[in-house]
Design a protein around this motif. Structure first.
Motif, short mmCIF file in Angstrom:
data_model
loop_
_atom_site.label_atom_id
_atom_site.label_comp_id
_atom_site.label_asym_id
_atom_site.label_seq_id
_atom_site.Cartn_x
_atom_site.Cartn_y
_atom_site.Cartn_z
N THR A 24 -50.28 68.47 65.78
CA THR A 24 -50.19 67.72 64.39
C THR A 24 -51.30 68.44 63.47
N GLY A 45 -39.34 62.99 62.59
CA GLY A 45 -40.07 62.54 63.87
C GLY A 45 -41.63 62.10 63.22
N ASP A 66 -37.84 58.61 62.37
CA ASP A 66 -38.29 58.72 63.83
C ASP A 66 -36.63 57.96 64.56
N ASP A 94 -31.49 59.95 64.27
CA ASP A 94 -31.70 61.10 65.26
C ASP A 94 -31.78 62.16 64.51
N VAL A 95 -32.66 62.88 64.54
CA VAL A 95 -33.08 64.03 63.54
C VAL A 95 -32.75 63.28 62.24
N ASN A 109 -42.50 67.99 63.52
CA ASN A 109 -43.35 68.30 64.66
C ASN A 109 -42.63 67.90 65.81
N TYR A 125 -39.99 60.27 74.04
CA TYR A 125 -39.31 61.11 72.76
C TYR A 125 -40.39 61.91 72.12
C1 LIG Z 1 -44.73 65.37 69.07
S1 LIG Z 1 -44.35 63.77 68.05
C2 LIG Z 1 -44.95 64.13 66.27
C3 LIG Z 1 -45.45 62.98 65.83
C4 LIG Z 1 -46.19 63.18 64.47
N1 LIG Z 1 -45.20 63.67 63.43
C5 LIG Z 1 -47.28 63.93 64.47
O1 LIG Z 1 -47.33 65.21 64.11
O2 LIG Z 1 -48.42 63.39 64.79
C6 LIG Z 1 -42.63 64.14 67.92
C7 LIG Z 1 -41.98 62.82 67.24
O3 LIG Z 1 -40.66 63.07 67.12
C8 LIG Z 1 -39.72 61.98 67.61
N2 LIG Z 1 -38.41 62.40 68.07
C9 LIG Z 1 -37.92 63.00 68.99
N3 LIG Z 1 -36.53 63.09 69.11
C10 LIG Z 1 -36.46 62.80 68.01
C11 LIG Z 1 -35.25 62.91 67.13
N4 LIG Z 1 -34.00 63.46 67.94
N5 LIG Z 1 -35.01 62.54 65.84
C12 LIG Z 1 -35.91 62.19 65.35
N6 LIG Z 1 -36.93 61.75 65.76
C13 LIG Z 1 -37.45 62.36 67.17
C14 LIG Z 1 -40.58 61.10 68.60
O4 LIG Z 1 -40.23 59.93 68.77
C15 LIG Z 1 -42.12 61.42 68.04
O5 LIG Z 1 -42.35 60.55 67.20
#
Ligand SMILES: C[S@@+](CC[C@H](N)C(=O)[O-])C[C@H]1O[C@@H](n2cnc3c(N)ncnc32)[C@H](O)[C@@H]1O
Length: 199
Positions: A24, A45, A66, A94-95, A109, A125
């Motif tokens: 992050t 996300g 998310d 989802d994305v 991220n 996730y």
């Molecule tokens: C590494 S964390 C990053 C969270 C925040 N953006 C940060 O930088 O602290 C990844 C995020 O992506 C979300 N995520 C994972 N797969 C996803 C998907 N297919 N679609 C949307 N979000 C997703 C997770 O739930 C999580 O909140």
């Protein structure tokens, strides 16, 4: 619930939501150097909402997205705590698939470990990126092309282990011009922040 201040942003983070970390921080450093601004940005996300809240300072509207519904609750609460609720929209997705808008900027991220997330544990996730650790990232890159306006930008993170040549090939096949903006060494890997422009 955990309470923290990260990069000057106050956050309340449920146990099921990712707590901002080194990845992050690296994206925030890239954003700070670039100072992007515009009408509409998406934070895919969004987790705690930290990047959405940061972007709300310089974009008219930010869409926080998310797959984890608890992350969207955290974003709602943290946006209010940081007084940017009026600029932020929330989408559980989802994305980036349901977006029918043109973005100036999309930030992601993504999870990057080569494991599958478990439905009964929403926090997985945050780090389980599916096959070879880049299934979620690849899906994002394939979908984001149509969501970003011509000349618009995408900023995202990957680890070196998940394959730099694959990212280069995918970006150019999708009509993006990409470059690595920032790197940080981890114990057994390296974090990379990319910026790509749709041409
Ligand atoms: C590494 S964390 C990053 C969270 C925040 N953006 C940060 O930088 O602290 C990844 C995020 O992506 C979300 N995520 C994972 N797969 C996803 C998907 N297919 N679609 C949307 N979000 C997703 C997770 O739930 C999580 O909140």
């Amino acid at each position: 619930m955990r309470k923290t201040v990260f990069h000057g942003i106050r956050l309340i983070i449920p146990e099921t939501v990712y707590e901002p970390a080194e990845d992050t921080k690296l994206i925030l450093e890239a954003l700070e150097e670039l100072s992007p601004e515009g009408k509409l940005a998406a934070d895919v996300g969004c987790g705690s909402g930290i990047l959405s809240i940061y972007l709300a300072r310089s974009f008219e509207r930010v869409i926080g997205m998310d797959v984890n519904p608890d992350a969207l609750s955290a974003l709602r609460e943290n946006a209010s705590l940081n007084e940017v609720s009026d600029k932020i929209l929330m989408v559980c997705s989802d994305v980036i698939s349901p977006l029918r808008v043109k973005l100036d900027l999309a930030v992601f991220n993504p999870p990057y470990l080569p494991e599958s997330p478990r439905k009964e544990d929403l926090l997985t996730y945050s780090w389980c990126g599916g096959r070879r650790g880049r299934e979620v990232l690849d899906r994002f890159l394939l979908q984001v092309r149509d969501a970003v306006r011509d000349g618009g930008h995408v900023i995202f993170l990957q680890t070196e282990r998940n394959g730099v040549p694959e990212t280069e090939t995918l970006l150019s096949s999708l009509g993006f011009r990409g470059q690595i903006l920032k790197e940080r060494k981890l114990c057994f890997d390296r974090l990379l922040v990319w910026m790509a422009q749709k041409i």
